[in-house]
Design a protein around this motif. Structure first.
Motif, PDB file in Angstrom:
ATOM      1  N   PHE A  27       6.673   6.212 -35.157  1.00 12.99           N
ATOM      2  CA  PHE A  27       5.683   5.914 -34.120  1.00 12.99           C
ATOM      3  C   PHE A  27       5.892   6.938 -33.010  1.00 12.99           C
ATOM      4  O   PHE A  27       6.886   6.875 -32.273  1.00 12.99           O
ATOM      5  CB  PHE A  27       5.879   4.502 -33.566  1.00 12.99           C
ATOM      6  CG  PHE A  27       5.572   3.396 -34.534  1.00 12.99           C
ATOM      7  CD1 PHE A  27       4.350   2.726 -34.491  1.00 12.99           C
ATOM      8  CD2 PHE A  27       6.502   3.024 -35.493  1.00 12.99           C
ATOM      9  CE1 PHE A  27       4.069   1.702 -35.384  1.00 12.99           C
ATOM     10  CE2 PHE A  27       6.229   2.003 -36.387  1.00 12.99           C
ATOM     11  CZ  PHE A  27       5.003   1.336 -36.345  1.00 12.99           C
ATOM     12  N   TRP A  28       4.982   7.883 -32.882  1.00  9.31           N
ATOM     13  CA  TRP A  28       5.111   8.915 -31.854  1.00  9.31           C
ATOM     14  C   TRP A  28       4.492   8.427 -30.553  1.00  9.31           C
ATOM     15  O   TRP A  28       3.331   8.029 -30.520  1.00  9.31           O
ATOM     16  CB  TRP A  28       4.429  10.208 -32.305  1.00  9.31           C
ATOM     17  CG  TRP A  28       5.166  10.902 -33.410  1.00  9.31           C
ATOM     18  CD1 TRP A  28       4.858  10.916 -34.733  1.00  9.31           C
ATOM     19  CD2 TRP A  28       6.360  11.679 -33.268  1.00  9.31           C
ATOM     20  NE1 TRP A  28       5.788  11.640 -35.440  1.00  9.31           N
ATOM     21  CE2 TRP A  28       6.724  12.125 -34.566  1.00  9.31           C
ATOM     22  CE3 TRP A  28       7.167  12.036 -32.180  1.00  9.31           C
ATOM     23  CZ2 TRP A  28       7.844  12.920 -34.803  1.00  9.31           C
ATOM     24  CZ3 TRP A  28       8.282  12.821 -32.424  1.00  9.31           C
ATOM     25  CH2 TRP A  28       8.614  13.259 -33.713  1.00  9.31           C
ATOM     26  N   HIS A  29       5.247   8.487 -29.467  1.00 12.55           N
ATOM     27  CA  HIS A  29       4.766   8.124 -28.149  1.00 12.55           C
ATOM     28  C   HIS A  29       4.072   9.350 -27.526  1.00 12.55           C
ATOM     29  O   HIS A  29       4.193  10.465 -28.052  1.00 12.55           O
ATOM     30  CB  HIS A  29       5.929   7.673 -27.271  1.00 12.55           C
ATOM     31  CG  HIS A  29       6.638   6.463 -27.825  1.00 12.55           C
ATOM     32  ND1 HIS A  29       7.578   5.770 -27.098  1.00 12.55           N
ATOM     33  CD2 HIS A  29       6.559   5.820 -29.030  1.00 12.55           C
ATOM     34  CE1 HIS A  29       8.047   4.750 -27.821  1.00 12.55           C
ATOM     35  NE2 HIS A  29       7.442   4.777 -29.002  1.00 12.55           N
ATOM     36  N   PRO A  30       3.342   9.170 -26.412  1.00 15.26           N
ATOM     37  CA  PRO A  30       2.622  10.318 -25.833  1.00 15.26           C
ATOM     38  C   PRO A  30       3.490  11.542 -25.583  1.00 15.26           C
ATOM     39  O   PRO A  30       3.106  12.667 -25.912  1.00 15.26           O
ATOM     40  CB  PRO A  30       2.054   9.742 -24.534  1.00 15.26           C
ATOM     41  CG  PRO A  30       1.826   8.300 -24.840  1.00 15.26           C
ATOM     42  CD  PRO A  30       2.989   7.913 -25.717  1.00 15.26           C
ATOM     43  N   ARG A  31       4.687  11.354 -25.018  1.00 17.86           N
ATOM     44  CA  ARG A  31       5.553  12.506 -24.737  1.00 17.86           C
ATOM     45  C   ARG A  31       6.054  13.140 -26.034  1.00 17.86           C
ATOM     46  O   ARG A  31       6.196  14.354 -26.133  1.00 17.86           O
ATOM     47  CB  ARG A  31       6.737  12.108 -23.864  1.00 17.86           C
ATOM     48  CG  ARG A  31       6.346  11.513 -22.517  1.00 17.86           C
ATOM     49  CD  ARG A  31       7.558  11.262 -21.634  1.00 17.86           C
ATOM     50  NE  ARG A  31       7.958  12.487 -20.951  1.00 17.86           N
ATOM     51  CZ  ARG A  31       9.139  13.065 -21.064  1.00 17.86           C
ATOM     52  NH1 ARG A  31      10.060  12.549 -21.865  1.00 17.86           N
ATOM     53  NH2 ARG A  31       9.418  14.163 -20.395  1.00 17.86           N
ATOM     54  N   GLY A  32       6.343  12.305 -27.024  1.00 14.86           N
ATOM     55  CA  GLY A  32       6.804  12.830 -28.301  1.00 14.86           C
ATOM     56  C   GLY A  32       5.716  13.589 -29.033  1.00 14.86           C
ATOM     57  O   GLY A  32       5.984  14.648 -29.624  1.00 14.86           O
ATOM     58  N   ALA A  34       3.267  15.076 -27.623  1.00 16.57           N
ATOM     59  CA  ALA A  34       3.072  16.330 -26.880  1.00 16.57           C
ATOM     60  C   ALA A  34       4.050  17.389 -27.380  1.00 16.57           C
ATOM     61  O   ALA A  34       3.675  18.546 -27.613  1.00 16.57           O
ATOM     62  CB  ALA A  34       3.247  16.094 -25.384  1.00 16.57           C
ATOM     63  N   LEU A  35       5.330  17.000 -27.568  1.00 15.47           N
ATOM     64  CA  LEU A  35       6.324  17.929 -28.108  1.00 15.47           C
ATOM     65  C   LEU A  35       5.952  18.349 -29.523  1.00 15.47           C
ATOM     66  O   LEU A  35       6.020  19.535 -29.872  1.00 15.47           O
ATOM     67  CB  LEU A  35       7.703  17.261 -28.099  1.00 15.47           C
ATOM     68  CG  LEU A  35       8.834  18.000 -28.828  1.00 15.47           C
ATOM     69  CD1 LEU A  35       9.080  19.360 -28.207  1.00 15.47           C
ATOM     70  CD2 LEU A  35      10.112  17.158 -28.819  1.00 15.47           C
ATOM     71  N   TYR A  36       5.551  17.393 -30.341  1.00 18.29           N
ATOM     72  CA  TYR A  36       5.153  17.667 -31.725  1.00 18.29           C
ATOM     73  C   TYR A  36       4.031  18.696 -31.763  1.00 18.29           C
ATOM     74  O   TYR A  36       4.075  19.671 -32.528  1.00 18.29           O
ATOM     75  CB  TYR A  36       4.705  16.346 -32.367  1.00 18.29           C
ATOM     76  CG  TYR A  36       4.596  16.370 -33.865  1.00 18.29           C
ATOM     77  CD1 TYR A  36       3.536  17.008 -34.511  1.00 18.29           C
ATOM     78  CD2 TYR A  36       5.544  15.727 -34.657  1.00 18.29           C
ATOM     79  CE1 TYR A  36       3.431  17.012 -35.880  1.00 18.29           C
ATOM     80  CE2 TYR A  36       5.448  15.733 -36.031  1.00 18.29           C
ATOM     81  CZ  TYR A  36       4.389  16.366 -36.635  1.00 18.29           C
ATOM     82  OH  TYR A  36       4.293  16.367 -38.001  1.00 18.29           O
ATOM     83  N   PRO A 301       7.802  18.292 -22.560  1.00 24.15           N
ATOM     84  CA  PRO A 301       6.497  17.611 -22.474  1.00 24.15           C
ATOM     85  C   PRO A 301       5.899  17.676 -21.078  1.00 24.15           C
ATOM     86  O   PRO A 301       4.697  17.850 -20.911  1.00 24.15           O
ATOM     87  CB  PRO A 301       6.832  16.175 -22.883  1.00 24.15           C
ATOM     88  CG  PRO A 301       8.007  16.314 -23.795  1.00 24.15           C
ATOM     89  CD  PRO A 301       8.825  17.440 -23.206  1.00 24.15           C
ATOM     90  N   GLU A 302       6.746  17.470 -20.039  1.00 26.36           N
ATOM     91  CA  GLU A 302       6.343  17.774 -18.666  1.00 26.36           C
ATOM     92  C   GLU A 302       7.310  18.827 -18.146  1.00 26.36           C
ATOM     93  O   GLU A 302       8.523  18.649 -18.221  1.00 26.36           O
ATOM     94  CB  GLU A 302       6.388  16.538 -17.754  1.00 26.36           C
ATOM     95  CG  GLU A 302       5.363  15.476 -18.079  1.00 26.36           C
ATOM     96  CD  GLU A 302       5.973  14.352 -18.899  1.00 26.36           C
ATOM     97  OE1 GLU A 302       7.205  14.282 -18.955  1.00 26.36           O
ATOM     98  OE2 GLU A 302       5.209  13.577 -19.500  1.00 26.36           O
ATOM     99  N   GLN A 303       6.772  19.899 -17.630  1.00 25.43           N
ATOM    100  CA  GLN A 303       7.622  21.001 -17.182  1.00 25.43           C
ATOM    101  C   GLN A 303       8.021  20.882 -15.725  1.00 25.43           C
ATOM    102  O   GLN A 303       9.097  21.353 -15.327  1.00 25.43           O
ATOM    103  CB  GLN A 303       6.885  22.327 -17.418  1.00 25.43           C
ATOM    104  CG  GLN A 303       6.639  22.599 -18.899  1.00 25.43           C
ATOM    105  CD  GLN A 303       5.659  23.729 -19.111  1.00 25.43           C
ATOM    106  OE1 GLN A 303       4.590  23.776 -18.497  1.00 25.43           O
ATOM    107  NE2 GLN A 303       6.005  24.656 -19.996  1.00 25.43           N
ATOM    108  N   VAL A 304       7.172  20.265 -14.914  1.00 22.61           N
ATOM    109  CA  VAL A 304       7.431  20.144 -13.481  1.00 22.61           C
ATOM    110  C   VAL A 304       7.073  18.735 -13.024  1.00 22.61           C
ATOM    111  O   VAL A 304       5.988  18.237 -13.354  1.00 22.61           O
ATOM    112  CB  VAL A 304       6.596  21.152 -12.654  1.00 22.61           C
ATOM    113  CG1 VAL A 304       7.087  21.174 -11.206  1.00 22.61           C
ATOM    114  CG2 VAL A 304       6.623  22.534 -13.252  1.00 22.61           C
ATOM    115  N   MET A 305       7.976  18.118 -12.303  1.00 20.54           N
ATOM    116  CA  MET A 305       7.681  16.843 -11.645  1.00 20.54           C
ATOM    117  C   MET A 305       7.532  17.111 -10.158  1.00 20.54           C
ATOM    118  O   MET A 305       8.444  17.663  -9.533  1.00 20.54           O
ATOM    119  CB  MET A 305       8.790  15.829 -11.882  1.00 20.54           C
ATOM    120  CG  MET A 305       8.537  14.473 -11.252  1.00 20.54           C
ATOM    121  SD  MET A 305       7.136  13.600 -12.002  1.00 20.54           S
ATOM    122  CE  MET A 305       7.864  13.115 -13.578  1.00 20.54           C
ATOM    123  N   VAL A 306       6.408  16.754  -9.606  1.00 25.76           N
ATOM    124  CA  VAL A 306       6.117  16.986  -8.194  1.00 25.76           C
ATOM    125  C   VAL A 306       6.212  15.657  -7.446  1.00 25.76           C
ATOM    126  O   VAL A 306       5.700  14.635  -7.918  1.00 25.76           O
ATOM    127  CB  VAL A 306       4.715  17.599  -8.007  1.00 25.76           C
ATOM    128  CG1 VAL A 306       4.428  17.838  -6.524  1.00 25.76           C
ATOM    129  CG2 VAL A 306       4.588  18.884  -8.809  1.00 25.76           C
TER     130      VAL A 306
END
Length: 418
Positions: A27-32, A34-36, A301-306
């Motif tokens: 079961f791939w989650h949104p972040r996973g 995205a990496l895939y 999956p996210e490169q920058v957290m603002v």
């Protein structure tokens, strides 16, 4: 479970999960996912540059095709078979017979060769429940399957092209130089001894021409031909076999692949089976454990957290996110009530490599305060921050410093030939 096990990392980073209702499946989650998709698109681009045409072949094919190819005999216990009246079908355990069908659909000439097909082939294999292990061993997975139809005198060039491709790809994913092995005829095999003699000689000569000195693995070849296998060494010193290129005279013969040669006669092509990553699921597991969840900037999956220091800077924080996203960077916004220090720790624990804090001074100056997960900090004008991070977003940012690609197409690693 060890914290560095890919299953623990996947849970911590919210990438995927598995459960009893889908044994051996993911079961791939949104972040996973995205990496895939980042990995898939990266490989797709590299294959396109290497002259491959992407195709897609059916999941469910008549058992008669698998019998003709020899897979029904070799993989009978690992195939999911379905009955439909008097006909029997099987989910594909691999894509090669389907690629031969695409080749056979048109009249082919020597002028068409080499003809290169690539597919992200969704495969299913019945693995005993006791053998299942996270993403490492599954029942449903996707292979970066590719096949080349060529003449014997084109084999060396295709192998050299593949070795160069592997060198670039593995370096850009952050792995050190690979090790190569040459696997020869197994005890249970298809084809004649003459075909095997010719296949092993061709592939062995091609390996030497590509600058390889592979370790010999007697009896470890595929049932249809010898293969070169490429193993990665991860940060824990473990070896993982990923890439492979296999030389096959058998399937073209069994499935009737042919082309018009220079004399106007009919000839069988050589079929080269290749995979850069193998199973994408398994490669992600290796990648997560190698980097211990701290993925390279281009793969995060996210490169920058603002995050704003207080709510007054929330409008400017949104502008910062928009500027990053406009440059193609994957940015997220944290407007939660937690204190800034806790937000920084949480972002880095979540696998986000860069934290961008904006306070009153940054908002007034049109700047951002960047904080790296290794502790590095810099306050930069927003435009400069965007430019610097955009440069790091290219896969070649790190990999190109480790691999040189000479004009001849062979790969040279820092420190010697591959």
């Amino acid at each position: 479970m060890d914290d560095n096990d890919h299953r623990s990392i996947g849970n911590r980073l919210d990438l995927f999960h598995q459960q009893e209702e889908g044994p051996g499946q993911v079961f791939w989650h949104p972040r996973g996912l995205a990496l895939y998709r980042l990995i898939e698109e990266y490989v797709r681009a590299r294959m396109r540059e290497a002259g491959f045409h992407e195709i897609r072949t059916p999941q469910l094919l008549s058992r008669s095709l698998w019998e003709a190819s020899g897979h029904a005999d070799k993989f009978a216990e690992n195939m999911f078979v379905f009955e439909d009246g008097e006909r029997s079908y099987a989910l594909k355990p691999m894509s090669c017979p389907g690629h031969v069908q695409v080749f056979n659909k048109r009249q082919r000439s020597w002028r068409d060769l080499p003809l290169r097909y690539a597919e992200f082939g969704a495969c299913h294999r019945y693995e005993p429940s006791g053998a299942l292990h996270g993403l490492m061993r599954t029942r449903a997975f996707v292979q970066d399957d590719a096949h080349i139809f060529c003449t014997e005198d084109q084999v060396a060039g295709e192998v050299a092209r593949f070795v160069a491709l592997l060198g670039r790809v593995y370096a850009e994913f952050g792995f050190p130089p690979f090790a190569a092995a040459f696997s020869t005829r197994p005890e249970s095999r298809a084809g004649t001894e003459a075909q095997w003699d010719r296949a092993e000689a061709l592939l062995g000569d091609a390996a030497k021409a590509a600058g390889l000195d592979p370790v010999l693995q007697p009896g470890e070849g595929a049932f249809y031909g010898p293969k070169l296998e490429f193993a990665l060494r991860d940060a824990q010193g473990r070896s993982w076999q990923c890439g492979t290129i296999q030389l096959d005279f058998v399937l073209p013969d069994r499935l009737g692949a042919e082309f018009a040669d220079t004399e106007g006669g009919r000839a069988r092509p050589v079929m080269l089976h290749q995979a850069v990553l193998g199973s994408i699921e398994r490669f992600i597991a290796i990648l997560l454990e190698h980097h211990q969840g701290r993925l390279p900037f281009w793969l995060a999956p996210e490169q920058v957290m603002v995050a704003p220091i207080d709510t007054a800077q929330a409008p400017y924080a949104r502008e910062v996110v928009a500027a990053f996203e406009a440059a193609g960077l994957r940015a997220a916004l944290d407007l939660g009530p937690e204190r800034l220090g806790r937000k920084i720790v949480a972002a880095h624990e979540y696998g986000v490599p860069v934290f961008a804090a904006v306070g009153a001074r940054e908002a007034a100056a049109g700047a951002v305060s960047l904080r790296e997960r290794d502790g590095g900090q810099a306050v930069l004008p927003l435009a400069e921050a965007v430019a610097r991070l955009s440069e790091r977003a290219a896969p070649s940012f790190a990999g190109s410093r480790n691999v040189a690609m000479p004009a001849g197409g062979s790969m040279v690693e820092a420190g010697g030939a591959a």
